[in-house]
Design a protein around this motif. Sequence first.
Motif, mmCIF file in Angstrom:
data_model
loop_
_atom_site.group_PDB
_atom_site.id
_atom_site.type_symbol
_atom_site.label_atom_id
_atom_site.label_comp_id
_atom_site.label_asym_id
_atom_site.label_seq_id
_atom_site.Cartn_x
_atom_site.Cartn_y
_atom_site.Cartn_z
ATOM 1 N N LEU A 1 0.878 -1.315 -0.072
ATOM 2 C CA LEU A 1 0.122 -0.081 -0.021
ATOM 3 C C LEU A 1 0.930 1.414 -0.057
ATOM 4 O O LEU A 1 0.674 2.053 -0.921
ATOM 5 C CB LEU A 1 -0.988 -0.062 1.330
ATOM 6 C CG LEU A 1 -2.302 -1.146 1.010
ATOM 7 C CD1 LEU A 1 -2.801 -0.891 2.586
ATOM 8 C CD2 LEU A 1 -2.915 -0.666 0.084
ATOM 9 N N GLU A 2 2.012 1.215 0.896
ATOM 10 C CA GLU A 2 2.682 2.393 0.711
ATOM 11 C C GLU A 2 3.376 2.693 -0.458
ATOM 12 O O GLU A 2 3.643 3.792 -0.964
ATOM 13 C CB GLU A 2 3.898 2.188 2.084
ATOM 14 C CG GLU A 2 4.837 3.186 2.208
ATOM 15 C CD GLU A 2 5.971 3.102 2.951
ATOM 16 O OE1 GLU A 2 6.565 4.106 3.478
ATOM 17 O OE2 GLU A 2 6.038 1.859 3.260
ATOM 18 N N HIS A 3 3.949 1.641 -1.203
ATOM 19 C CA HIS A 3 4.687 1.510 -2.425
ATOM 20 C C HIS A 3 3.550 2.178 -3.618
ATOM 21 O O HIS A 3 3.780 3.144 -4.297
ATOM 22 C CB HIS A 3 4.940 0.453 -2.939
ATOM 23 C CG HIS A 3 5.696 0.453 -4.372
ATOM 24 N ND1 HIS A 3 6.763 1.057 -4.462
ATOM 25 C CD2 HIS A 3 5.189 -0.165 -5.592
ATOM 26 C CE1 HIS A 3 7.165 0.981 -5.873
ATOM 27 N NE2 HIS A 3 6.362 0.288 -6.469
ATOM 28 N N ALA A 4 2.164 1.707 -3.461
ATOM 29 C CA ALA A 4 1.186 2.271 -4.347
ATOM 30 C C ALA A 4 0.583 3.782 -4.066
ATOM 31 O O ALA A 4 0.575 4.556 -5.030
ATOM 32 C CB ALA A 4 -0.185 1.253 -4.034
ATOM 33 N N PHE A 5 0.748 4.091 -3.042
ATOM 34 C CA PHE A 5 0.519 5.578 -2.630
ATOM 35 C C PHE A 5 1.621 6.417 -2.995
ATOM 36 O O PHE A 5 1.248 7.590 -3.515
ATOM 37 C CB PHE A 5 0.017 5.450 -0.945
ATOM 38 C CG PHE A 5 -1.316 5.534 -0.765
ATOM 39 C CD1 PHE A 5 -2.065 6.452 -0.424
ATOM 40 C CD2 PHE A 5 -1.866 4.145 -0.465
ATOM 41 C CE1 PHE A 5 -3.394 6.476 0.000
ATOM 42 C CE2 PHE A 5 -3.316 3.894 -0.362
ATOM 43 C CZ PHE A 5 -4.053 4.968 -0.016
ATOM 44 N N THR A 6 2.651 6.053 -2.655
ATOM 45 C CA THR A 6 3.831 6.717 -3.140
ATOM 46 C C THR A 6 4.068 6.934 -4.753
ATOM 47 O O THR A 6 4.341 7.953 -5.355
ATOM 48 C CB THR A 6 5.210 6.054 -2.578
ATOM 49 O OG1 THR A 6 5.063 5.925 -1.283
ATOM 50 C CG2 THR A 6 6.344 7.233 -3.151
#
Length: 333
Positions: free
Chosen positions: A238-243
């Motif tokens: 999720l962090e990678h997708a949001f970034t």
Amino acid sequence: MTVRQKITLLITAAGFLSSLVFSCIILWELIEQPFRIIDSELKAVSQRTAAIVSKEQTIWKKGDPIPHESFFAGDEHYWLKIYDQAGKALIYQSYLAKLIKIEEPPLDSSTTVSVIIPRNKINLRQDRKNEVTFRMRNARVSFGEKTFRVCAGRPMEKLEEELWDVLIGVVSGLVFSVLVLIAISYFVAGIILRPVRLMDDQAKDISEKHLDRRIPVSAGPDEFNALARTLNQVFERLEHAFTRQKQLLADASHELKTPLTMMRLALDERQSSPDETHSGLNGENFAWLTEQVLRMERLVKNLLDLSSLEIKGTIKKDPVDVANLLVSLIQDY
């Protein structure tokens, strides 16, 4: 129903079933043991009585009754009938046998019989219905060369009361053990589910602005650590997708600024050249196009500022004049 309550019920049910089976076995042994003891007592009484009758028969003349006082002290506590070897001729009967008629059990067997005996007839600790329970035993007894059929019995009202007390004690113990087991199971379930509560509290703190946080994982190979590792992997994705999403928004906003600026400069340049002919474009059209380009620049700037704020994770809150905002929207549309 919560998971803690379900675990409590499962542990309580398992413990109750185990206690119930164990209590039934113990209760069965407690009930059967007194009957075995009484049967052994009746067997000993039968043998002793047969031995005395065999000796007394040599003293008393044939056909004369054998007085029970002469050979068996205390036989008023037992129901006794002694027959000859054929089992037809009655040789001796005790005081209780003369007073109370009880159906004799089959030969070589023991049974429990209940009879109604009025208190004014004899006091055997009858219940409210004047009912007395007898344990009866009918068997052949040999003494020397003589064989007798002895039917012996004794009242067991006191024993029956004790058995009822034992039954009530077992049931009360089961109820008490279930209550204690519920309390212990609820406490144990809380200890088991404590890592889940900790993970829940830590997961609630992980929002779209704090995706860099993770659930602590210990070195143990248990299921809770496996769940924590799986959740951490989900948070990483999720962090990678949001970034990437925020970076894409920032890059698109930045890339749109250059062509819009070039368009505005071109419009300004052509509008400032009065000698050139503008194919079908008058001053109002140039002003309208310039205004639209400026509006697109403002939108791109707002998108760039929004993406920067999301990446930085900080927002400065300022009051907004709603009236001016509405006027601006009306002018734009």
